[in-house]
Design a protein around this motif. Sequence first.
Motif, PDB file in Angstrom:
ATOM      1  N   PRO A 156       0.643  -1.195  -0.040  1.00  0.00           N
ATOM      2  CA  PRO A 156      -0.049  -0.120  -0.094  1.00  0.00           C
ATOM      3  C   PRO A 156       0.794   1.423   0.074  1.00  0.00           C
ATOM      4  O   PRO A 156       0.335   2.277  -0.351  1.00  0.00           O
ATOM      5  CB  PRO A 156      -0.881  -0.055   1.270  1.00  0.00           C
ATOM      6  CG  PRO A 156      -0.665  -1.447   1.880  1.00  0.00           C
ATOM      7  CD  PRO A 156       0.684  -2.000   1.113  1.00  0.00           C
ATOM      8  N   LEU A 157       2.206   1.153   0.466  1.00  0.00           N
ATOM      9  CA  LEU A 157       2.831   2.537   0.039  1.00  0.00           C
ATOM     10  C   LEU A 157       2.922   2.737  -1.067  1.00  0.00           C
ATOM     11  O   LEU A 157       3.189   4.181  -1.339  1.00  0.00           O
ATOM     12  CB  LEU A 157       4.499   2.318   0.684  1.00  0.00           C
ATOM     13  CG  LEU A 157       5.271   3.264   0.629  1.00  0.00           C
ATOM     14  CD1 LEU A 157       4.986   4.326   1.744  1.00  0.00           C
ATOM     15  CD2 LEU A 157       6.658   2.832   0.746  1.00  0.00           C
ATOM     16  N   GLN A 186      -7.955   2.466   2.403  1.00  0.00           N
ATOM     17  CA  GLN A 186      -7.846   2.080   3.701  1.00  0.00           C
ATOM     18  C   GLN A 186      -6.685   1.280   4.169  1.00  0.00           C
ATOM     19  O   GLN A 186      -6.154   1.306   5.244  1.00  0.00           O
ATOM     20  CB  GLN A 186      -9.169   1.244   4.234  1.00  0.00           C
ATOM     21  CG  GLN A 186     -10.415   2.142   4.109  1.00  0.00           C
ATOM     22  CD  GLN A 186     -10.566   3.119   5.237  1.00  0.00           C
ATOM     23  OE1 GLN A 186      -9.895   2.966   6.456  1.00  0.00           O
ATOM     24  NE2 GLN A 186     -10.966   4.298   4.815  1.00  0.00           N
ATOM     25  N   ARG A 187      -6.105   0.676   3.347  1.00  0.00           N
ATOM     26  CA  ARG A 187      -4.946  -0.313   3.461  1.00  0.00           C
ATOM     27  C   ARG A 187      -3.655   0.636   3.890  1.00  0.00           C
ATOM     28  O   ARG A 187      -2.659   0.134   4.259  1.00  0.00           O
ATOM     29  CB  ARG A 187      -4.673  -1.068   2.308  1.00  0.00           C
ATOM     30  CG  ARG A 187      -5.570  -2.201   2.199  1.00  0.00           C
ATOM     31  CD  ARG A 187      -5.318  -3.421   1.129  1.00  0.00           C
ATOM     32  NE  ARG A 187      -4.038  -4.181   1.405  1.00  0.00           N
ATOM     33  CZ  ARG A 187      -3.823  -4.940   2.388  1.00  0.00           C
ATOM     34  NH1 ARG A 187      -4.668  -5.432   3.062  1.00  0.00           N
ATOM     35  NH2 ARG A 187      -2.574  -5.530   2.302  1.00  0.00           N
ATOM     36  N   LEU A 188      -3.834   1.709   3.827  1.00  0.00           N
ATOM     37  CA  LEU A 188      -2.771   2.789   4.104  1.00  0.00           C
ATOM     38  C   LEU A 188      -2.460   2.621   5.570  1.00  0.00           C
ATOM     39  O   LEU A 188      -1.353   2.627   5.911  1.00  0.00           O
ATOM     40  CB  LEU A 188      -3.221   4.220   3.757  1.00  0.00           C
ATOM     41  CG  LEU A 188      -2.119   5.313   3.542  1.00  0.00           C
ATOM     42  CD1 LEU A 188      -1.206   4.954   2.214  1.00  0.00           C
ATOM     43  CD2 LEU A 188      -2.371   6.702   3.743  1.00  0.00           C
ATOM     44  N   LYS A 189      -3.289   2.070   6.353  1.00  0.00           N
ATOM     45  CA  LYS A 189      -3.228   1.965   7.580  1.00  0.00           C
ATOM     46  C   LYS A 189      -2.189   1.236   8.287  1.00  0.00           C
ATOM     47  O   LYS A 189      -1.798   1.121   9.244  1.00  0.00           O
ATOM     48  CB  LYS A 189      -4.655   1.438   8.328  1.00  0.00           C
ATOM     49  CG  LYS A 189      -5.530   2.839   8.171  1.00  0.00           C
ATOM     50  CD  LYS A 189      -6.891   2.371   9.006  1.00  0.00           C
ATOM     51  CE  LYS A 189      -7.987   3.456   8.497  1.00  0.00           C
ATOM     52  NZ  LYS A 189      -9.344   2.827   8.751  1.00  0.00           N
ATOM     53  N   ILE A 190      -1.723   0.215   7.305  1.00  0.00           N
ATOM     54  CA  ILE A 190      -0.775  -1.072   7.683  1.00  0.00           C
ATOM     55  C   ILE A 190       0.530  -0.443   7.329  1.00  0.00           C
ATOM     56  O   ILE A 190       1.482  -1.174   7.588  1.00  0.00           O
ATOM     57  CB  ILE A 190      -1.127  -2.315   6.841  1.00  0.00           C
ATOM     58  CG1 ILE A 190      -0.869  -2.109   5.570  1.00  0.00           C
ATOM     59  CG2 ILE A 190      -2.458  -2.883   7.456  1.00  0.00           C
ATOM     60  CD1 ILE A 190      -0.764  -3.599   4.834  1.00  0.00           C
ATOM     61  N   LEU A 221      -6.878   9.570   0.476  1.00  0.00           N
ATOM     62  CA  LEU A 221      -5.517   9.291   1.282  1.00  0.00           C
ATOM     63  C   LEU A 221      -5.317  10.563   2.301  1.00  0.00           C
ATOM     64  O   LEU A 221      -4.835  10.212   3.541  1.00  0.00           O
ATOM     65  CB  LEU A 221      -4.173   9.064   0.588  1.00  0.00           C
ATOM     66  CG  LEU A 221      -4.167   7.946  -0.322  1.00  0.00           C
ATOM     67  CD1 LEU A 221      -2.807   7.832  -1.195  1.00  0.00           C
ATOM     68  CD2 LEU A 221      -4.626   6.513   0.149  1.00  0.00           C
ATOM     69  N   LEU A 222      -5.670  11.545   2.090  1.00  0.00           N
ATOM     70  CA  LEU A 222      -5.307  12.779   2.974  1.00  0.00           C
ATOM     71  C   LEU A 222      -5.948  12.718   4.187  1.00  0.00           C
ATOM     72  O   LEU A 222      -5.325  12.865   5.093  1.00  0.00           O
ATOM     73  CB  LEU A 222      -5.504  14.111   2.162  1.00  0.00           C
ATOM     74  CG  LEU A 222      -5.084  15.387   2.765  1.00  0.00           C
ATOM     75  CD1 LEU A 222      -3.639  15.343   2.737  1.00  0.00           C
ATOM     76  CD2 LEU A 222      -5.655  16.686   2.051  1.00  0.00           C
ATOM     77  N   GLY A 223      -7.178  12.293   4.075  1.00  0.00           N
ATOM     78  CA  GLY A 223      -8.234  12.331   5.266  1.00  0.00           C
ATOM     79  C   GLY A 223      -7.518  11.048   6.262  1.00  0.00           C
ATOM     80  O   GLY A 223      -7.640  11.317   7.389  1.00  0.00           O
ATOM     81  N   LEU A 224      -6.837  10.147   5.587  1.00  0.00           N
ATOM     82  CA  LEU A 224      -6.621   9.020   6.683  1.00  0.00           C
ATOM     83  C   LEU A 224      -5.101   9.562   7.222  1.00  0.00           C
ATOM     84  O   LEU A 224      -4.783   9.079   8.369  1.00  0.00           O
ATOM     85  CB  LEU A 224      -6.072   7.680   5.537  1.00  0.00           C
ATOM     86  CG  LEU A 224      -7.299   6.892   5.095  1.00  0.00           C
ATOM     87  CD1 LEU A 224      -6.980   6.026   4.200  1.00  0.00           C
ATOM     88  CD2 LEU A 224      -7.938   6.376   6.591  1.00  0.00           C
ATOM     89  N   LEU A 225      -4.279  10.284   6.675  1.00  0.00           N
ATOM     90  CA  LEU A 225      -3.031  10.899   7.019  1.00  0.00           C
ATOM     91  C   LEU A 225      -3.279  12.109   7.873  1.00  0.00           C
ATOM     92  O   LEU A 225      -2.556  12.283   8.928  1.00  0.00           O
ATOM     93  CB  LEU A 225      -1.982  11.052   6.021  1.00  0.00           C
ATOM     94  CG  LEU A 225      -0.539  11.222   6.163  1.00  0.00           C
ATOM     95  CD1 LEU A 225       0.029   9.765   6.821  1.00  0.00           C
ATOM     96  CD2 LEU A 225       0.297  11.818   5.275  1.00  0.00           C
TER      97      LEU A 225
END
Length: 379
Positions: A156-157, A186-190, A221-225
Motif C-alpha cells: 500500500p505504500l 484504507q490499506r494505508l493504515k498498515i 489518502l489525505l483524510g487518513l494521514l
Amino acid sequence: YLTKAADQTNLESYVIGGFVRDFFLNRKKKDIDIDVVAVGSGIELAKKTAQLLPHQPKVQVFKNYGTAMLKAFDIEIEFVGARKESYAENSRNPEVEQGSLEDDQNRRDFTINALALQLNQDHFGKLLDPFNGLEDLQQKLIKTPLAPSLTYSDDPLRMMRAIRFAAQLNFKIENESLAAIESNSQRLKIVSKERLISEFNKIMLTEKPSKGIKLMHKTQLLGLLLPELTQLQGIDEVDGQTHKDNFWHTLEVVDNISKETNNLWLRWAALLHDIGKAPTKKFSKRNGWTFHGHEYIGAKMVFKLFKRLKMPLNDKMKYVQKLVLLSSRPIAIVDEEVTDSAVRRLIFDAGNHLDDLMILCEADITTKNPKRFKRYHNN
Ligand code: CTP
C-alpha cells in the motif's frame, strides 16, 4: 566495474529502477543510487564488484533478504537477486523465490520503474522494457505493470509513491490506478508512519505541493494521514453569512510559500497554519463566524499531529508550532495580554524566526499588514 563483475561471475546483470528512469528523463539528482539486479546471487555480484574496485569498499550483506550494498565514488549501489514474489492469500508477507529478470520486473511498482539496462559486455546497454515503460515516460504516465489493485494492495505504500512520482515528475496517474488507489485507500493504515511521512515530505518539497495533496485528497489518502486538514474543508452558511473554505485556502498558502522557500518545515507551517480553525469555529448573530483562539489550539494540535505521525518532537516541531501560533494575527497577538507563560515564551522568542514568519504572513494572503508587525517587533 559492474560489467567486469557481471562477466567474471557469469551472472546476467542489469541496472534497474529509479536510476534508469532518471537517466531517460535526463533528471539530475544530488544523491545517486543505483539498483542492480542479478539473475542469480546479487550478493556474489556485489562481492566481485568490491574486489575489482580500486578502493575495495566494504560490502554490507543482508543475508535474510539476499541483498547487498556498497558505496563507490559516492554512489550507493544496491544488489539484489532477481525475485519472484507470491502473496499467499492469508499472509501479508510475500514468499520470495529466485526468478528471472521478467519475474523481477513484474513485482515492481510502476512501468517507469521497471526498465532494465543490461550490464554484461556482450549486451551492454540493452534495454529490457516488457511493459512499455519508455512509452509511459514519454507520455508522462504512472501505470502499474500488473493489475493496479494487485500492485497497491500488495504494497500500500505504493499508493503514496504513485502520487509522489506524479507530483515530482509532473506525470498523470492513469485512471484505473487512481480508482484502485481510492478503493484500496484504507490499506494505508498498515504502512509505517515513517515511510508515509518520508513520501509525504517528498510531495511537500515539490514545486507545487498542492498538486500531490489534491491527488491525496481525491483518492481519500489525505483524510487518513492528515484528518486535521480535510476537516477544514467546507463552507457553512447561517443567516446568509459564510466563511472562506480554509482547506482550499491552505493549499494556496502552501503553493505561495513554496515559491519563496525550500525550507520543508516552513512549508509544513503553511500547511498547518489554520488547523485550529475546525475545532474553534463558531457562529453568533452578533459576531458572525469566528475562530477565537484557533492559533493556540492549532499549536497544540501541531504537537499531537507530530506525535501521532511519529515525527521527531524536536526543535523542528517547536518551530512549526511557533509559526502556527504567530502566523494568523501577529499584531493582535503581540498586543494582547497573554497570560499563559508557555505561550508568552513562544511569542517573545519569535525574533529567532522573524524572517520566516514574514514569509509565512505574506504567503497567507488574508493576513493583513505583515510589515506593521515587523515594525512593531523591531520597536
Ligand atoms: N520499488 C517498488 N516498490 C516499492 C519501492 C520500490 O517496486 N514500494 C522498486 C522500484 O522499481 C524502484 C526501486 O525499487 O524504482 C527503487 O526504489 P527507491 O529507491 O525507493 O525509489 P527510486 O525509484 O529509486 O526513486 P527515488 O530515488 O526518487 O526515491
